[in-house]
Design a protein around this motif. Structure first.
Motif: not given
Ligand code: B12
Length: 449
Positions: A37-41, A59-63, A240-244, A284-289
């Motif tokens: 995910g970090i690579d993709r962002l 926020l996605g990266l830091q969390l 899949k997009y509302s799950t995180p 991706v940013a919503q999934m990482l945290p």
């Protein structure tokens, strides 16, 4: 560095490598997904060092991996410029900026002379103020954005206006959801906000409000529990997009000994199976945290500050190529070129309240290359002078904003909905990612939210 991190996680299985659910898949697998995910962002970062939605990506990266924002100084300058622009002054965006600043150890109340918290507060009040100065029952924008506003105010210790909170609770649907169509996304954001504010003095010291908040939380938990669906091998809350968002909201709502999240490890395994290579930055940013089990509420504790630079070579911002096609791209090739291609036909209808009669006018788009996106189909129809449209670049890809000269007006809550012409249901993704099948009929419908 990522390989080292993975190795340490494998070795110690430490708290910093913890997952969102107990007994979930091994954290090394999760860490590998976080790396992806970090690579993709980082690959989606623009040359100006921002993203289409910079605070969401930060926020996605830091969390997702505290301390992992590379190019800190450039990010800060970019955020400063963006906050200066009026187009970013809506409540949801301002709330994201405030929380992103906190996540990178900046003061949102005085960021380079800008009081972002005050801007959030003003935007929250403006959401409910009608033209004659009375209180609106619904916000001007969207409950999702309002919920982000409550999160920012709560997480950053700003005061919460109880009457605004009461409005949110009043608008909870009978089934426990928030939002117009029983939305898992909106319910999760509202649940996260409510889980945060329940401990605040403005709420805890007012027994009636406190009991309303607690009841609303319980009802939202029940709704999310009922939103679990199984889709092929995957288990989702909604989709899949509302799950995180749902995972994190349930985690926070259930803290202090609440029940474990239903099917948690199945849901995380489903997230782990999703390739990220074609996802836009918002997904991706919503999934990482969520993979890291770290919601914005964690910003109330100690934050791991990123260290300024150096930036690894592979994380230098790329020249993100634009998806604009020329009309020549849609012409039929010669016999040899066409031999290996499969062509399909797609049908489009444009529906506005004035043309809302059945049968709809249908625009045939013949000879579409199989697996082309809906955006390409629209471009091909435009090349055939059968339709005219405009899009806006967002963190979810291209958003359709105008069709045949009719521009959706967000102040009237209008938008161009993408609808399956046969079933009438909404398409699950936007024009950049949806790939129509042969003879599919898609309606572009001017709707309101
Ligand atoms: C609110 C919302 C809307 C509202 C936005 C209104 C508003 N002014 O607030 C409206 C009703 C317009 C909307 C429409 C659609 N939405 Co919507 N939306 C959301 C939601 C719940 C929150 C977005 C938000 O406010 N973010 C916070 C703000 C601060 O960030 P932002 O980047 O500035 O937000 C803007 C963009 O997100 C944009 N937007 C909203 N939805 C979509 C969808 C797509 C495909 C695009 C390109 C842009 C976009 O509008 C926001 C406000 O300006 C998200 C859920 C989520 N998990 O993010 C779904 C979500 C983004 N939407 C989704 C979908 C599918 C759609 C539609 C395609 C539905 C349809 N079949 O018609 C349409 C877009 C059609 C088009 N014209 O291109 C999916 C996207 C999935 C994907 N990978 O493509 C999501 C993730 C919901 C989900 N769980 O499936 N949406």
């Amino acid at each position: 560095m990522n390989v080292l991190y993975l190795f340490v996680c494998l070795l110690v299985n430490s708290a910093s490598c913890q997952t969102v659910c107990d007994g979930g898949p091994p954290s090394a697998v999760i860490e590998a997904k976080i790396n992806e995910g970090i690579d993709r962002l980082m690959a989606l970062r623009n040359q100006d060092w921002g993203w289409v939605n910079t605070p969401q990506a930060v926020l996605g990266l830091q969390l997702g991996r505290p301390g992992s924002i590379f190019g800190l100084n450039m990010t800060l300058s970019k955020i400063e410029t963006e906050i200066g622009s009026q187009s970013n002054r809506n409540v949801g965006k301002l709330a994201l900026y405030a929380m992103a600043l906190k996540a990178i150890c900046e003061d949102p109340s005085n960021f380079r002379g800008i009081n972002v918290m005050q801007l959030v507060q003003q935007a929250m009040s403006a959401e409910f103020r009608s033209q004659n100065g009375t209180l609106n029952s619904k916000p001007r924008s969207h409950w999702y954005q309002l919920a982000l506003g409550f999160q920012a105010q709560c997480v950053l210790g700003d005061s919460i206006v109880p009457i605004h909170l009461s409005k949110l609770i009043q608008y909870q649907n009978m089934n426990g959801s928030f939002g117009h169509s029983s939305s898992v996304d909106v319910t999760s954001m509202a649940l996260l906000a409510l889980s945060c504010v329940r401990d605040r003095n403005e709420v805890a010291d007012t027994p009636i409000l406190a009991s309303k908040v607690n009841l609303a939380i319980q009802k939202a938990i029940v709704f999310l529990g009922r939103s679990v669906i199984s889709d092929r091998n995957n288990v989702w809350f909604g989709n899949k997009y509302s799950t995180p968002g749902a995972l994190l909201a349930l985690k926070e709502a259930n803290r202090d000994g609440g029940p474990n999240i239903q099917y948690c490890s199945h849901v995380v395994e489903s997230m782990l199976r999703q390739p990220l290579a074609e996802e836009f930055s918002a997904a991706v940013a919503q999934m990482l945290p969520a993979l890291n089990g770290n919601s914005v509420l964690s910003l109330m504790g100690n934050v791991t500050c990123p260290t300024p630079d150096p930036i690894p070579d592979q994380y230098q911002p790329a020249d993100v190529t634009s998806l604009v096609h020329s009309c020549n791209d849609f012409q039929l090739g010669n016999f040899f070129q066409e031999f290996f291609k499969v062509r399909i036909n797609v049908r489009l209808s444009v529906i506005t309240p004035d043309t809302n009669q059945v049968p709809y006018n249908v625009i045939e788009v013949p000879n579409v290359e199989k697996d082309n996106t809906l955006l390409q189909v629209l471009q091909q129809a435009q090349c055939n002078t059968d339709i005219e449209f405009e899009t806006l670049n967002t963190a979810w890809g291209a958003m359709l904003v105008s069709v045949n000269g009719v521009r959706a007006n967000p102040n009237k809550r209008e938008y161009w909905a993408l609808v399956d012409g046969s079933s009438g249901s909404f398409l699950p993704t936007g024009v950049s990612t949806y790939r129509p099948s042969d003879d599919e009929h898609i309606a572009l419908k001017l709707a309101t939210w």
